[in-house]
Each structure stands twice: as structure tokens, then as C-alpha cells.
Design an enzyme around this catalytic site. Structure first.
Site, PDB file in Angstrom:
ATOM      1  N   ARG A  44       1.844 -12.297  -0.410  1.00  0.00           N
ATOM      2  CA  ARG A  44       0.511 -12.553   0.143  1.00  0.00           C
ATOM      3  C   ARG A  44      -0.111 -13.827  -0.401  1.00  0.00           C
ATOM      4  O   ARG A  44       0.256 -14.314  -1.468  1.00  0.00           O
ATOM      5  CB  ARG A  44      -0.423 -11.391  -0.255  1.00  0.00           C
ATOM      6  CG  ARG A  44       0.012 -10.033   0.264  1.00  0.00           C
ATOM      7  CD  ARG A  44      -0.461  -9.837   1.671  1.00  0.00           C
ATOM      8  NE  ARG A  44       0.004  -8.588   2.255  1.00  0.00           N
ATOM      9  CZ  ARG A  44      -0.661  -7.946   3.205  1.00  0.00           C
ATOM     10  NH1 ARG A  44      -1.804  -8.405   3.668  1.00  0.00           N
ATOM     11  NH2 ARG A  44      -0.175  -6.835   3.724  1.00  0.00           N
ATOM     12  N   ASP A  55      -9.547  -9.209   9.475  1.00  0.00           N
ATOM     13  CA  ASP A  55      -9.027  -7.866   9.163  1.00  0.00           C
ATOM     14  C   ASP A  55     -10.029  -6.735   9.381  1.00  0.00           C
ATOM     15  O   ASP A  55      -9.632  -5.662   9.808  1.00  0.00           O
ATOM     16  CB  ASP A  55      -8.533  -7.841   7.706  1.00  0.00           C
ATOM     17  CG  ASP A  55      -7.639  -6.651   7.399  1.00  0.00           C
ATOM     18  OD1 ASP A  55      -6.851  -6.261   8.274  1.00  0.00           O
ATOM     19  OD2 ASP A  55      -7.737  -6.110   6.283  1.00  0.00           O
ATOM     20  N   ARG A  99       0.855  -1.181   0.000  1.00  0.00           N
ATOM     21  CA  ARG A  99       0.000   0.000   0.000  1.00  0.00           C
ATOM     22  C   ARG A  99       0.897   1.239   0.000  1.00  0.00           C
ATOM     23  O   ARG A  99       2.010   1.217   0.513  1.00  0.00           O
ATOM     24  CB  ARG A  99      -0.900   0.011   1.234  1.00  0.00           C
ATOM     25  CG  ARG A  99      -1.998  -1.021   1.180  1.00  0.00           C
ATOM     26  CD  ARG A  99      -2.950  -0.889   2.340  1.00  0.00           C
ATOM     27  NE  ARG A  99      -2.333  -1.216   3.614  1.00  0.00           N
ATOM     28  CZ  ARG A  99      -1.904  -0.341   4.503  1.00  0.00           C
ATOM     29  NH1 ARG A  99      -2.039   0.960   4.294  1.00  0.00           N
ATOM     30  NH2 ARG A  99      -1.350  -0.735   5.633  1.00  0.00           N
ATOM     31  N   TYR A 115      -1.096  -3.775  -6.996  1.00  0.00           N
ATOM     32  CA  TYR A 115      -0.921  -4.452  -5.703  1.00  0.00           C
ATOM     33  C   TYR A 115      -2.242  -4.468  -4.923  1.00  0.00           C
ATOM     34  O   TYR A 115      -2.917  -3.435  -4.815  1.00  0.00           O
ATOM     35  CB  TYR A 115       0.187  -3.778  -4.871  1.00  0.00           C
ATOM     36  CG  TYR A 115       0.143  -4.294  -3.448  1.00  0.00           C
ATOM     37  CD1 TYR A 115       0.660  -5.561  -3.150  1.00  0.00           C
ATOM     38  CD2 TYR A 115      -0.513  -3.592  -2.449  1.00  0.00           C
ATOM     39  CE1 TYR A 115       0.543  -6.075  -1.878  1.00  0.00           C
ATOM     40  CE2 TYR A 115      -0.626  -4.105  -1.170  1.00  0.00           C
ATOM     41  CZ  TYR A 115      -0.104  -5.355  -0.889  1.00  0.00           C
ATOM     42  OH  TYR A 115      -0.239  -5.877   0.369  1.00  0.00           O
ATOM     43  N   CYS A 120       1.569  -7.327  14.317  1.00  0.00           N
ATOM     44  CA  CYS A 120       1.277  -7.718  15.703  1.00  0.00           C
ATOM     45  C   CYS A 120       0.565  -9.073  15.763  1.00  0.00           C
ATOM     46  O   CYS A 120       0.016  -9.438  16.800  1.00  0.00           O
ATOM     47  CB  CYS A 120       0.429  -6.662  16.385  1.00  0.00           C
ATOM     48  SG  CYS A 120       1.331  -5.147  16.740  1.00  0.00           S
ATOM     49  N   HIS A 151     -10.932  -1.685  11.711  1.00  0.00           N
ATOM     50  CA  HIS A 151      -9.827  -2.529  11.260  1.00  0.00           C
ATOM     51  C   HIS A 151      -9.591  -3.606  12.321  1.00  0.00           C
ATOM     52  O   HIS A 151      -8.618  -3.547  13.071  1.00  0.00           O
ATOM     53  CB  HIS A 151      -8.598  -1.618  11.069  1.00  0.00           C
ATOM     54  CG  HIS A 151      -7.434  -2.267  10.401  1.00  0.00           C
ATOM     55  ND1 HIS A 151      -6.153  -1.809  10.536  1.00  0.00           N
ATOM     56  CD2 HIS A 151      -7.348  -3.332   9.579  1.00  0.00           C
ATOM     57  CE1 HIS A 151      -5.329  -2.567   9.835  1.00  0.00           C
ATOM     58  NE2 HIS A 151      -6.028  -3.503   9.250  1.00  0.00           N
ATOM     59  N   SER A 211      -0.197  -3.184  12.100  1.00  0.00           N
ATOM     60  CA  SER A 211       0.405  -4.295  11.361  1.00  0.00           C
ATOM     61  C   SER A 211       1.599  -4.863  12.135  1.00  0.00           C
ATOM     62  O   SER A 211       2.168  -4.204  13.006  1.00  0.00           O
ATOM     63  CB  SER A 211       0.809  -3.861   9.956  1.00  0.00           C
ATOM     64  OG  SER A 211       1.657  -2.762  10.052  1.00  0.00           O
ATOM     65  N   LYS A 261      -9.493  -2.107   1.801  1.00  0.00           N
ATOM     66  CA  LYS A 261      -9.156  -0.923   2.605  1.00  0.00           C
ATOM     67  C   LYS A 261      -9.909   0.314   2.108  1.00  0.00           C
ATOM     68  O   LYS A 261     -10.367   1.129   2.914  1.00  0.00           O
ATOM     69  CB  LYS A 261      -7.652  -0.667   2.558  1.00  0.00           C
ATOM     70  CG  LYS A 261      -6.792  -1.839   2.986  1.00  0.00           C
ATOM     71  CD  LYS A 261      -7.025  -2.226   4.411  1.00  0.00           C
ATOM     72  CE  LYS A 261      -5.996  -3.250   4.882  1.00  0.00           C
ATOM     73  NZ  LYS A 261      -6.279  -3.731   6.228  1.00  0.00           N
TER      74      LYS A 261
HETATM   75  C1  OXD Z   1      -2.911  -4.107   6.314  1.00  0.00           C
HETATM   76  C2  OXD Z   1      -3.425  -5.302   5.620  1.00  0.00           C
HETATM   77  O1  OXD Z   1      -1.951  -3.499   5.833  1.00  0.00           O
HETATM   78  O2  OXD Z   1      -4.369  -5.907   6.137  1.00  0.00           O
HETATM   79  O3  OXD Z   1      -3.484  -3.744   7.344  1.00  0.00           O
HETATM   80  O4  OXD Z   1      -2.916  -5.638   4.543  1.00  0.00           O
HETATM   81 MN    MN Z   2      -5.270  -4.854   7.740  1.00  0.00          MN
END
Ligand code: OXD
Ligand code: MN
Length: 600
Positions: free
Chosen positions: A370, A278, A70, A198, A251, A227, A249, A207
Site C-alpha cells: 500500500r 473509499d 484485513r 496492518y 474493481c 463504502h 475490491s 474501516k
Molecule cells: C478495502 C480497502 O479492502 O479499501 O476495501 O482497503
Molecule cells: Mn475499501
């Protein structure tokens, strides 16, 4: 496909005039069309078909090397007024944003196909759900959206003649970083994305819609887009209690969502069910409780580090119908990534497509590689995950990576204080990220990059949501920290499945089964209420985790928290005048309690 909705047709017509595709293809969600697209994607080199015996219906994709994550610096909230985007978002004036991207995208689908993807975030026709139409010239995007959302004809039927749909426009263009824009227009229900391929930038349901646009919708309509993962914790009596949790992220969010309890608990009949990993959309239900639904239908998970031990459930999700992006490709048509196992393949191609030498020091898979896997593949997917009414929340958890400051777990004093706890969420930078270790990076409710409007207004919305029901019906709010370090830099707490012990305390608190200790920052467990029997963990070679370590994890140090107060003040000042007075009052009260406590 027969679409009678004039607004949808107008949106497509205008986009086609701008982009001038050779043809327009509607995505109907049928297996036959999906299969045809997979074939076409492979023919065009967008996808590689993987070993169908070992990985049925699985495909492989590489992004451009300049397009692997991102791009927050190129992501804009295009509200009419700058103040509505707030101080923590990039802002672009909408007319300028449309004109800029009109210029970039004009004629860029000449000779290409524009796919029309009607998709639903949430179970089609559930009161939680929202519909979007994504237009794209990428087959990869179409195939990912078919996994991550509910797509096709039933969505157009559910939309009927309503104008309540998000207009998402994506064009690959040249993947030029200088012309890459991810634009959200909350007041227009619109998204534009160009020059990226991406996932997070182009799967517009995720998102861009389910967080940035939806958070704005939730603000206007009285619900919340967060989130957060959602999980259900089942006890041996078959009673399931649901928790939503927000983490920045890195964690272990997906790991927590798919947690396997320690063996001693498993054999007694405890288990964890995954509802989402997510995003959570949260509404007040008819009974006044908070209900959450996962608007997605798949997992877009980080591959590196996922293995049989860290997250066997996530690994199992990827056995079928999965798209792998930017991982290493083995000659037998299977995939590999760092942390999958201890046997890096000798004859694989790396994520850029070059022959890879595992001893070279270069990574085979990109660190942000991913898997896109259907949620239904997950061995622990909750039987309730598609319940159109959502699942009732007992608790909301916030968390972050803190070396010293935050205890293993604490509970907020009440809802408003809980909102404060979420607003001060932070994770510490590691040396690899910035060079400065231990600097807290504030990420309120882990929404910093995803809130579609002013952060102070967002905090106020959280406070207002607390008034939509009676106090006894509100979820209880907690904060956890799995990452506390000892003086030598070792993790004191084992994490992973052992986190179940903390979840158990949280549920026990929600049900009023255990007492807790009042501290200046909130309620902390009595050590004996976190059950550590059967916990076998070596903090370091000659130190096995014991009661003393648990005690240490539950302590708070006033001086660190007073430093924290100063840092929070500076952060609130950055957000500006919209920070609710109630939260500043919470901060002042905490400071006063800390000073009082220091005197005692
Ligand atoms: C993030 C994802 O960056 O879920 O939070 O990809
Ligand atoms: Mn996320």
C-alpha cells in the site's frame, strides 16, 4: 496537551491501567512532533527513511509476514444481542469480548509509549464529522493516522466536553495470528484491535470507525456511512455534478475516483475531480438533496498495478509525504512494485526484506502492498473536497465484476428498485481466488465486511433514507459493469479513462437529457447515447471495438438473469427474516418481468 474532557481522560486512564505503558504521549498534529516521531520510528526500526531528494518526507514500512491484510474471520461486531450483528457478521458478546482482549492486552505496553491520537473523521466541526480517540503503541499507526485523518489539538477543542467520540484501543502485542482480534462495539462507540500492525486492522478511523461504527451511527441518527468513492464530473461550461460509487475490491475504485477523460473530451474541457476514493458519509442537506463528504484526509491505496497509464494521479499522490508499506525497496532509497513499470530492479529487497531476484517468480511487492498518501497531493483533488457541507449527489453507482450477466450500465426504475440493485451487488470470483470461475460472490453495496449491524436492517435503512426527501431530490441509482467478457475471455470494454463515456450517460440521464430502453432489470442506454467517437481499443489482435460490441455490452440474457434470481433468493435467505418485504417484492417483480419478456 491540555484536555479537560473527563470522559476522554477516564478512557485513557483505564486503558493505561490495563496496558501499563511507561509513558503517555498526546499527538498534537504539529510538524515538529511528527518529525520527531519519524526520527524515532526509524531509530527503532519501525520505519525506513526513503531518498529525501526523490521522495521528500516519504517513509517505508514492512509488516510481519503473517499480517498483510484485513482479517475478516477475526473481525467481530460485539453488539449486545447477536441478532443485531446479523447473519453476515461474526458476533461476540461484548462482556466476553472485553474480557478476552483485557487478557490479551494486559501489561502489553510495559516499557513502551502509549500514543493518544485525537482525530476527526471529516472536516473538523463540519456537521458530517465525528471524533475519535485512538490509543496505540505503534509509531507507524500514528504517522498513518496523521495522513489519513485530521489529528491533534483542534480536535480536542472541537470535542469540548461531549461524550460523542469513538474510543479506539490498539495494541501491537506479539502480532500473534491466533490472538488477533478486530472488535467493534457499536452500542459503546468503541473499537479494540490487537496483535496486528496492518493498516485496515489498526488505522481505526478507516474501516472500523468510518464504516462499521459509523454505519450503525448513521442508522440510529438518520444518515449513511458507505463504502463509496466520490467524484465530480465537470463539463466545458464549468458545471460540476457529483457521483458516489460502490464497488467490491479489485474493481478499480481508486482508478475511477481519479479518472482522466479520453483526450477528445479533455481538450473540450471535461474533467473529473476526486472528492474521495473509499468512504462517503451521506446526509440529507437543508435543501432536501443528498450531500456526501469524504471523512478521510488521505488515500490508503493498493500499490501494485498503479502506474503512469492506469492511474497517473494516484502515482503523483505518492511523490511526497507518503508511507509505503510492503513494497520492494531499491538501493537508492526509492520503491518499486509489480506493474509500476517494465523494469523490475535487479538489486532491490523484497517486501520481506530479502534480496530479490525479479526472475525468481517471487513477487517483489506484496499484492496488497500500500501507499498512504495525503489527499491534498492529488493533482485532481476537488476544490470542494473539504467543503464542510459536502457535495450534492446526482447519482449513486453500484458495480461489480460480471463476465456475462450485467450490461455495461443500467439505471434503476426508482429509489426502492435502486436499493434492490445495491442489495444484489456481486462480483465473480476469478480462478486465482477460488478455483471456481464465474461464481458470483454477493457483496451488497460493497458493505458485506463493513456493515456494523444486521444487513436486512441496513437495507431497510436505505429504503427509509429514500423517504427523507421528495423523489425529485433523490440521487438516481445505476449499476455498471466494466468487466464483460467475450467468448474468448477478452474484456469487451476498455475500462479506465474510457469509463468516462458511461459517466457522461449517467449524468445525462440525471439531467433528463436522454431517453433509455426499459428492460426487465431497469433502464438501459440506447447504443447511440454512449458516445464512442475516438475510442480506439483492440478487444483482441484482430478485433477493434465497434458499434456492434457496444450493442452487445448493452444486452441482457434472460436465462442468466433467471439463474441470478435463484441465487439472490438464496442470498436473501442467508440474511434472514430482516430482509425488507419491499426488496423481496422487487425480486419477484423482476422475475415476473423476465418471464414475461422470455415469452414475448
Ligand atoms: C478495502 C480497502 O479492502 O479499501 O476495501 O482497503
Ligand atoms: Mn475499501
Amino acid at each position: 496537551m491540555d484536555c479537560q474532557n473527563a470522559m476522554v481522560n477516564q478512557f485513557i486512564k483505564e486503558a493505561a491501567e490495563l496496558l501499563q505503558p511507561e509513558r503517555i504521549v498526546w499527538i498534537d498534529g504539529s510538524e515538529q512532533q511528527t518529525e520527531e516521531l519519524r526520527r524515532l520510528g526509524c531509530e527503532r526500526g519501525e520505519m525506513i527513511r526513503l531518498n529525501q531528494e526523490k521522495l521528500p518526507n516519504c517513509y517505508y514500512h514492512r509488516t510481519a509476514v503473517n499480517d498483510v491484510s484485513r482479517v475478516e474471520d477475526r473481525t467481530f461486531i460485539c453488539s449486545r444481542e447477536k441478532k443485531h450483528a446479523g447473519a453476515t457478521n461474526n458476533w461476540m458478546e461484548p462482556r466476553r469480548a472485553y474480557a478476552l482482549t483485557d487478557g490479551i492486552m494486559r501489561g502489553r505496553m510495559k516499557g513502551r509509549t502509549m500514543y493518544v491520537i485525537p482525530f476527526s473523521m471529516g472536516v473538523v466541526s463540519s456537521p458530517f464529522s465525528k471524533i475519535g480517540i485512538e490509543l496505540t503503541d505503534s509509531i507507524y499507526v500514528v504517522l498513518n493516522m496523521l495522513i489519513m485523518t485530521r489529528c491533534g489539538e483542534q480536535v480536542i477543542r472541537a470535542l469540548g466536553d461531549s461524550n460523542d467520540f469513538v474510543r479506539g484501543l490498539h495494541a501491537l502485542c506479539d502480532i500473534d495470528e491466533q490472538k488477533r482480534y478486530i472488535l467493534q462495539f457499536p452500542e459503546d462507540n468503541a473499537i479494540r484491535s490487537c496483535n496486528s500492525g496492518y493498516g485496515g486492522n489498526v488505522l481505526l478511523g478507516k474501516k472500523c470507525f468510518a464504516l462499521r461504527i459509523a454505519s450503525y451511527q448513521g442508522w440510529k441518527e438518520g444518515w449513511m456511512a458507505e463504502h463509496m468513492l466520490i467524484l465530480g464530473l465537470e463539463n466545458p461550461a464549468g458545471d460540476v455534478r457529483y457521483i458516489a460509487a460502490a464497488f467490491p475490491s479489485a474493481c478499480g475504485k481508486t482508478n475511477l475516483a481519479m479518472l482522466i477523460p479520453p483526450e477528445g473530451y479533455r481538450i473540450k474541457g471535461y474533467r473529473v475531480w476526486t472528492v474521495g476514493d473509499d468512504i462517503a458519509w451521506i446526509r440529507v442537506g437543508p435543501d432536501g438533496r443528498f450531500y456526501a463528504q469524504n471523512p478521510e484526509a488521505g488515500f490508503f491505496g493498493v500499490a501494485p498495478g498503479t502506474n503512469e497509464k492506469s492511474n497517473p494521479n494516484a502515482l503523483a499522490c505518492t511523490n511526497e509525504g507518503t508511507i509505503f508499506t510492503n513494497v520492494a525497496l531499491k538501493p537508492d532509497g526509492t520503491v518499486w512494485w509489480e506493474g509500476l513499470d517494465k523494469n523490475p530492479p535487479r538489486d532491490a529487497l523484497d517486501w520481506t526484506g530479502k534480496p530479490w531476484d525479479p526472475d525468481s517468480g517471487v513477487k517483489g511487492a506484496h499484492p496488497n502492498s500500500r501507499f498512504t498518501a495525503p489527499a491534498r497531493n492529488c493533482p485532481c483533488i476537488s476544490p470542494e473536497w473539504e467543503n464542510p457541507a459536502g457535495v450534492p449527489l446526482e447519482a449513486i453507482i453500484f458495480g461489480g465484476r460480471r463476465a456475462k450477466t450485467a450490461p455495461l450500465v443500467y439505471q434503476s426504475r426508482d429509489w426502492d428498485h435502486g436499493v434492490f440493485v445495491g442489495s444484489i451487488m456481486a462480483s465473480e470470483t476469478t480462478a486465482a481466488a477460488t478455483g471456481a470461475v464465474g461464481v458470483p460472490r454477493r457483496d451488497p453495496m460493497s458493505m458485506l465486511p463493513f456493515c456494523g449491524y444486521d444487513m436486512g436492517d441496513y437495507f431497510q435503512h436505505w429504503l427509509d433514507m429514500g423517504k427523507m426527501t421528495t423523489d425529485d431530490k433523490l440521487p438516481k441509482i445505476f449499476n455498471v459493469n466494466w468487466f464483460r467478457l467475450d467468448d474468448k475471455g477478452n474484456f469487451i470494454w476498455p475500462g479506465f479513462g474510457e469509463n468516462f463515456r458511461v459517466l457522461q450517460w449517467i449524468i445525462a440521464r440525471c439531467l433528463g437529457e436522454v431517453d433509455a430502453v426499459e428492460t426487465p432489470i431497469g433502464w438501459v442506454p440506447y447504443p447511440e447515447d454512449i458516445h464512442i467517437e475516438g475510442l480506439d481499443y483492440q478487444i483482441c489482435p484482430n478485433h477493434r471495438f465497434g458499434e456492434e460490441d457496444l450493442r452487445r455490452l448493452l444486452t441482457i440474457e434472460n436465462s442468466l438473469w433467471l439463474d441470478e434470481v435463484a441465487d439472490i433468493r438464496a442470498f436473501y435467505a442467508k440474511i434472514g427474516k430482516t430482509v425488507p418485504a419491499k426488496l423481496i417484492k422487487e425480486l419477484n417483480k423482476m422475475e415476473a418481468r423476465l418471464r414475461e419478456d422470455a415469452k414475448a
